[in-house]
Write a protein that holds these residues in place. Structure first.
Motif, mmCIF file in Angstrom:
data_model
loop_
_atom_site.group_PDB
_atom_site.id
_atom_site.type_symbol
_atom_site.label_atom_id
_atom_site.label_comp_id
_atom_site.label_asym_id
_atom_site.label_seq_id
_atom_site.Cartn_x
_atom_site.Cartn_y
_atom_site.Cartn_z
ATOM 1 N N PHE A 430 0.840 -1.200 0.000
ATOM 2 C CA PHE A 430 0.000 0.000 0.000
ATOM 3 C C PHE A 430 0.880 1.256 0.000
ATOM 4 N N THR A 434 1.101 3.969 -2.853
ATOM 5 C CA THR A 434 0.776 5.372 -2.582
ATOM 6 C C THR A 434 1.976 6.244 -2.909
ATOM 7 N N LEU A 438 2.038 9.330 -5.459
ATOM 8 C CA LEU A 438 2.382 10.690 -5.012
ATOM 9 C C LEU A 438 3.632 11.200 -5.728
#
Ligand code: FAD
Length: 471
Positions: A430, A434, A438
């Motif tokens: 995860f 992420t 980003l």
């Protein structure tokens, strides 16, 4: 044959009820400890019987089972008669075959012949002078207080026998366990799964295996599946696992063929059209039951082992392996308590119940994994990640299948560790995901792309997709 070594001379009588896989092996363990061992088996001697009725023709032997066989000096012999299976071979609907290895290079499970294994174990038990095999002895009743048992013979005669310790190895429908059920504070549950199983034979082709032999072949079709394990005579035993209602819907040879054409087309020429149409109706589909109970003992008189204590569904290939491991665990506890049965039996229940319950749950879980999850890209990706992390950190991350199949990590600890690993890996994935999103967004923000260029690229890509017919 040389009689096997005996540890010490003791007079206590151990009655092993059931001369199947676990009973025959257990007889060797008790004989080695010097007990006077009597095995009572309801069937005739399978080594001389013309027809051997029973469950699956072959089964997968792995580390736990091998460790127990090693203990009685049989590992090498049995392994030499088995066929190594290094990976699952997944058969897609379009006939594509993709291997998924079981573990690291050199790790494999073994396809062994059930009847042959049982015969060898019985023969090994007989090499101990303090062991006697009594066939055609069906346990009818027994008394937990006195240790008295009543057996019925094929001619209807009855025989009363007394023993110091009764070891119930009489399988999933154990007669020994029935007495436990009459007692207070005995927990028991049994679950029949909605699927049944049916075995079909895939004959050799031009004198050789019809498919690659060193694999456990799987045709996963979500709500049902077929598997195939190799045999020494170059046949494969195919087992079709399917809900009973689906088995019952197929009533003619043509319907069998139609069903196979739809779901297992690549298997038809290998099994043979006529054989398929005929073999499907030879025997009805068999039921599969999962049994959990506790405690496994009554005072210092009786103990349950193998399927009598914990029948599990066959999808982790661990039923026999767990039963064989029961024998080692019991033996280790006997060492610990110097053969004092009043201490050994409660300790055996305390140690073994959580592990057997864990493998029963895992086998149920694998029931879904084998027929459905192996089709999922996420599942394959996670398997790849797990194996990769295991390669990088072999002590920290160990795939569940590896712990269960290639180690003697206690089953319940393997489950706990797997749950912990899953949490860590999923969180890691995860955060990586992420982070990538980003980071990408930040780079895009800092260096805005030339929109015209992107438009052209997307157009190019779209045209290419259309021309190849992919969507
Ligand atoms: P059993 O093999 O059932 O033996 C019990 C014995 O007790 C029998 O000989 C029976 O005749 C005797 N008996 C019964 N009642 C009495 C009585 N009243 N008096 C005297 N004797 C009696 N396990 C694996 O590890 N790997 C696999 O790949 C695998 N595949 C499987 C596939 C299928 C389709 C199935 C159904 C099971 C599979 N298993 C597998 C599980 C494995 O078959 C069992 O766990 C194993 O046979 C248990 O051995 P057991 O000796 O406890 O019981």
């Amino acid at each position: 044959m040389e009689p096997a070594e005996i540890k010490s001379e003791k007079k206590k009588v151990v009655a092993v009820v059931g001369g199947g896989l676990v009973g025959a092996l257990n007889a060797c363990f008790f004989a080695k400890r010097g007990f006077d061992v009597q095995v009572y088996e309801s069937r005739e001697d399978i080594r001389t019987a013309k027809v051997v009725k029973g469950r699956s023709i072959n089964l997968a032997l792995s580390h736990r089972g091998r460790s127990a066989l090693k203990h009685v000096g049989l590992e090498e012999k049995i392994v030499s008669q088995g066929i190594p299976m290094h990976a699952r071979m997944i058969h897609s609907l379009n006939g594509k075959q993709s291997p998924i290895p079981y573990g690291k290079k050199g790790q494999f499970i073994l396809s062994v012949d059930r009847a042959n294994l049982n015969k060898q174990l019985l023969t090994e038990a007989e090499t101990y002078p303090n062991t006697k095999l009594n066939f055609d002895h069906k346990l009818q009743d027994w008394n937990a207080e006195t240790g008295a048992m009543t057996f019925v013979r094929a001619d209807g005669t009855k025989q009363q026998i007394l023993a110091d310790l009764i070891v119930g190895c009489d399988g999933a429908f154990s007669s020994i366990r029935k007495q436990f059920l009459r007692r207070s504070r005995f927990n028991y549950s049994q679950t029949y799964i909605p699927h049944g199983y049916m075995e079909l034979t895939m004959p050799p082709r031009d004198g050789d295996f019809a498919m690659k032999p060193n694999y456990l072949h799987i045709w996963p079709r979500n709500t049902f599946m077929m598997i195939a394990l190799p045999n020494l005579d170059k046949t494969f035993t195919c087992t079709l696992f399917m809900p009973f209602e689906n088995f019952e819907e197929i009533t003619t040879g043509d319907e069998v063929l139609e069903f196979f054409q739809k779901y297992f087309p690549d298997a038809i020429p290998l099994i043979g059209v006529e054989a398929l149409k005929c073999d499907y109706f030879r025997l009805p589909a068999q039921a599969m039951v999962s049994v959990k109970c506790s405690p496994y003992h009554i005072a210092d008189k009786c103990v349950l082992m193998g399927d009598a204590a914990h029948a599990v569904v066959p999808f982790y290939g661990q039923g026999m392996n767990a039963g064989f491991e029961d024998c080692i665990v019991f033996d280790e506890i006997m060492d610990q308590f110097n053969d004092d049965l009043s201490e050994v039996l409660p300790e055996y229940t305390r140690v073994r119940v959580p592990d057997d319950h864990a493998i029963a749950d895992l086998a149920m879980y694998n029931y879904i994994e084998m027929r459905a999850h192996v089709n999922s890209k996420w599942f394959l990706f996670r398997k790849y990640v797990d194996n990769f992390l295991h390669f990088l950190m072999p002590r920290t991350i160990v795939p569940l299948y590896t712990m269960v199949t290639f180690t003697r990590t206690r089953y319940h600890q393997a489950v706990e560790r797997w749950q912990w690993q899953n949490k860590v890996i999923n969180r890691g994935l995860f955060f990586c995901g992420t982070g990538a999103v980003l980071g990408g967004s930040y780079l895009l923000f800092k260096n805005p792309p030339n929109v015209d260029k992107i438009h052209i690229d997307v157009e190019k890509m779209w045209n290419r997709l259309l021309s190849t017919g992919t969507s």
